[in-house]
Design a protein around this motif. Sequence first.
Motif, PDB file in Angstrom:
ATOM      1  N   THR A 281       0.834  -1.203   0.000  1.00 23.94           N
ATOM      2  CA  THR A 281       0.000   0.000   0.000  1.00 23.94           C
ATOM      3  C   THR A 281       0.868   1.252   0.000  1.00 23.94           C
ATOM      4  OG1 THR A 281      -1.796  -1.121   1.179  1.00 23.94           O
ATOM      5  CG2 THR A 281      -1.767   1.281   1.258  1.00 23.94           C
ATOM      6  N   GLU A 282       1.881   1.261   0.852  1.00 28.10           N
ATOM      7  CA  GLU A 282       2.776   2.423   0.928  1.00 28.10           C
ATOM      8  C   GLU A 282       3.556   2.609  -0.370  1.00 28.10           C
ATOM      9  OE1 GLU A 282       6.295   4.780   1.533  1.00 28.10           O
ATOM     10  OE2 GLU A 282       6.286   2.623   1.135  1.00 28.10           O
ATOM     11  N   PHE A 283       4.011   1.499  -0.969  1.00 36.44           N
ATOM     12  CA  PHE A 283       4.772   1.580  -2.221  1.00 36.44           C
ATOM     13  C   PHE A 283       3.899   2.135  -3.342  1.00 36.44           C
ATOM     14  CE2 PHE A 283       7.211   0.316  -5.874  1.00 36.44           C
ATOM     15  CZ  PHE A 283       8.534   0.214  -5.433  1.00 36.44           C
ATOM     16  N   GLN A 284       2.662   1.702  -3.403  1.00 35.02           N
ATOM     17  CA  GLN A 284       1.749   2.217  -4.423  1.00 35.02           C
ATOM     18  C   GLN A 284       1.497   3.711  -4.232  1.00 35.02           C
ATOM     19  OE1 GLN A 284      -1.058  -1.624  -4.064  1.00 35.02           O
ATOM     20  NE2 GLN A 284      -1.878  -0.110  -5.474  1.00 35.02           N
ATOM     21  N   GLN A 285       1.297   4.132  -2.989  1.00 40.48           N
ATOM     22  CA  GLN A 285       1.043   5.540  -2.728  1.00 40.48           C
ATOM     23  C   GLN A 285       2.248   6.398  -3.097  1.00 40.48           C
ATOM     24  OE1 GLN A 285       0.020   5.392   1.428  1.00 40.48           O
ATOM     25  NE2 GLN A 285      -2.137   4.900   1.029  1.00 40.48           N
ATOM     26  N   ARG A 286       3.418   5.860  -2.871  1.00 43.40           N
ATOM     27  CA  ARG A 286       4.643   6.629  -3.125  1.00 43.40           C
ATOM     28  C   ARG A 286       4.983   6.712  -4.603  1.00 43.40           C
ATOM     29  NH1 ARG A 286       7.690   3.757  -0.266  1.00 43.40           N
ATOM     30  NH2 ARG A 286       9.105   2.768  -1.767  1.00 43.40           N
ATOM     31  N   THR A 287       4.655   5.667  -5.359  1.00 43.62           N
ATOM     32  CA  THR A 287       5.105   5.604  -6.757  1.00 43.62           C
ATOM     33  C   THR A 287       3.998   5.841  -7.775  1.00 43.62           C
ATOM     34  OG1 THR A 287       4.701   3.221  -6.880  1.00 43.62           O
ATOM     35  CG2 THR A 287       6.886   3.938  -6.114  1.00 43.62           C
ATOM     36  N   GLY A 288       2.742   5.707  -7.351  1.00 46.14           N
ATOM     37  CA  GLY A 288       1.645   5.824  -8.303  1.00 46.14           C
ATOM     38  C   GLY A 288       1.294   4.526  -8.982  1.00 46.14           C
ATOM     39  N   ALA A 289       1.885   3.413  -8.534  1.00 43.04           N
ATOM     40  CA  ALA A 289       1.552   2.104  -9.105  1.00 43.04           C
ATOM     41  C   ALA A 289       0.071   1.812  -8.879  1.00 43.04           C
ATOM     42  CB  ALA A 289       2.409   1.011  -8.475  1.00 43.04           C
ATOM     43  N   ASN A 290      -0.534   1.128  -9.838  1.00 47.54           N
ATOM     44  CA  ASN A 290      -1.973   0.863  -9.770  1.00 47.54           C
ATOM     45  C   ASN A 290      -2.326  -0.370  -8.961  1.00 47.54           C
ATOM     46  OD1 ASN A 290      -1.235   2.164 -12.531  1.00 47.54           O
ATOM     47  ND2 ASN A 290      -3.351   2.775 -12.169  1.00 47.54           N
ATOM     48  N   GLY A 291      -1.368  -1.284  -8.819  1.00 45.66           N
ATOM     49  CA  GLY A 291      -1.672  -2.517  -8.105  1.00 45.66           C
ATOM     50  C   GLY A 291      -0.410  -3.318  -7.843  1.00 45.66           C
ATOM     51  N   VAL A 292      -0.610  -4.500  -7.268  1.00 52.10           N
ATOM     52  CA  VAL A 292       0.517  -5.358  -6.898  1.00 52.10           C
ATOM     53  C   VAL A 292       0.205  -6.788  -7.304  1.00 52.10           C
ATOM     54  CG1 VAL A 292      -0.450  -5.696  -4.577  1.00 52.10           C
ATOM     55  CG2 VAL A 292       1.989  -6.122  -4.972  1.00 52.10           C
ATOM     56  N   LEU A 293       1.222  -7.472  -7.803  1.00 52.34           N
ATOM     57  CA  LEU A 293       1.126  -8.908  -8.067  1.00 52.34           C
ATOM     58  C   LEU A 293       1.727  -9.649  -6.884  1.00 52.34           C
ATOM     59  CD1 LEU A 293       2.153  -9.501 -11.811  1.00 52.34           C
ATOM     60  CD2 LEU A 293      -0.122  -9.514 -10.788  1.00 52.34           C
ATOM     61  N   LEU A 294       0.960 -10.563  -6.303  1.00 50.08           N
ATOM     62  CA  LEU A 294       1.427 -11.322  -5.153  1.00 50.08           C
ATOM     63  C   LEU A 294       1.601 -12.780  -5.551  1.00 50.08           C
ATOM     64  CD1 LEU A 294      -0.904  -9.744  -2.437  1.00 50.08           C
ATOM     65  CD2 LEU A 294       1.490  -9.194  -2.914  1.00 50.08           C
ATOM     66  N   GLY A 295       2.846 -13.258  -5.487  1.00 45.60           N
ATOM     67  CA  GLY A 295       3.158 -14.636  -5.823  1.00 45.60           C
ATOM     68  C   GLY A 295       3.517 -15.426  -4.582  1.00 45.60           C
ATOM     69  N   ARG A 296       4.787 -15.410  -4.211  1.00 48.74           N
ATOM     70  CA  ARG A 296       5.210 -16.155  -3.021  1.00 48.74           C
ATOM     71  C   ARG A 296       4.540 -15.662  -1.744  1.00 48.74           C
ATOM     72  NH1 ARG A 296      10.304 -15.634  -5.926  1.00 48.74           N
ATOM     73  NH2 ARG A 296      10.675 -17.591  -7.034  1.00 48.74           N
TER      74      ARG A 296
END
Length: 535
Positions: free
Chosen positions: A310-325
Amino acid sequence: MTTTTNEQAEASEEHETNCNYDATSFAAEADEPPTTNQSATTTTTTADDDDDVQEIAAKLYQGAILAPMIRASTTPLRILALKYGAHAVYTEELMDRSITNTIRMENTAMGTIDYVRDTSQASAKTLRRLEREGRPPLLFRTDPQLERGKLIGQIGTGEPDLALQAALHIVRDVDSLDLNMGCPKKFSVSGGMGSALLSDPDRACTILRQWNNHFSTTTMSVVGQKKKPISAKIRLLSSTHAQPTMDLITALVERGGIHALAIHGRTVGHDSVVPANWTMLEQVVQLTKQKYPQLPVLINGDFYTRDEFTEFQQRTGANGVLLGRPALYNTSIFRPPPAATSTTTTTAAGAAPTGGTIQYGYNSPLLLDKTTVIQDYLREAVRYDIHYKNTKYVISEMMNNRRAPTPRVLSLPQVFSRGQQTIAKVCACQSLTELCRVWNLDDLIVPKLGSPSRTTAATTTIWNEQQQQEPERAQAPAGEHKYDDAFLLEKMGPDAATTNGGSDTKALPLSSTPPASAATEVYASMPPNKRTRVG
């Protein structure tokens, strides 16, 4: 880079011998899919087409999404992720030759769409094995009632013609098409696929543009489908400079015409036990969003807590995250916080919450205990009649940290609350029945549908008839996951047999007879001409 047919075939075969494709049984679908010739006409993408499909991409590529993982991102894990709250899910990588050589069928017993290998191309040895198992070789299954509007189909390919054939075969059952440009494994790279495309943007763009022209424009009206976004999943090209990765992204957007992008924060050769390069990932994401603000960008790599992504998205403007491991460690990471609750912004180490807000870190109140998660996964595996070998592989991956970044391991305990489950006990299981007993799910182990003996007999009859009709068969990959319990046991060492917490539980007798399904009988009773018709 030119890839030979033999290299592609070898890559496809090696991929399949390292992957299990669960199998049940099917009722054939009546309608023929569009052939390559039916939609061979390409068009020039207009601005209106781009705007329309870009809106679809913006709605699909956002939030927390299950990443594509070989052997893991099959039906049960995808469905579990969606039930827990994932916004969307990727399929596992579907190899071009493998998926093209399948029959599309409607599985009325399960309410799924199944892509099963056309056994008319199988060897006699493969047919004998399938005969013994009583299960046809399923490559891909989707539950449209639960996955429609949320399923991203990832294709492993390195040749434009094969890429188009594979996409045409599955496009009706996925909501977007993704090109795998990140897999560094030998079976991908040797065939010019996966991360080999990172150094060959011309070929990658040719594949993407061809998909774009066929599936993201008005041409889709020819095959009766809505427009589908096109995306790519890449890796960082440099660990110290953003420009090489940005040059690739520019090509994929401007020449390939992608509508969304996923970026793994590692370069090729960057081991998973070494933390992902978030510094470089941050630079690349920010530069990409500045240059292409309408392009959905997904981040990927070591986001083990909701606070972190959540923090990384707020800081960079990324729209989402892919969660694998992280999703394998605890799939309930997808559980969203209450709408009125705010999250903290924490460091990767998981700093203490501030301002009275709830922390969604390693000990997030949203997370379910691991025993519950694995039991929920097993319920889905039984529901979709997944091969026990693949099921115990995924459960074993859920129970160990062998691929987690070393600094994370102490924060990722493997504790199970209601028994003495260990990797060794899981590896010893030879059926879904035994797995259910190990995880105290006795209510799931009574086979209520079908008859193993009748199923095996009927299936054998069909395959024998096919062999008589076609005595000369080409050797083809079987799609079998050649599971070796010793692999995980050796990797884990003494820890594999160690109790991972929880109270003592009385040992239960294990049955070696797997539960049958009504769907298997449906498949076994189908006439040969229905089973082999390419659809």
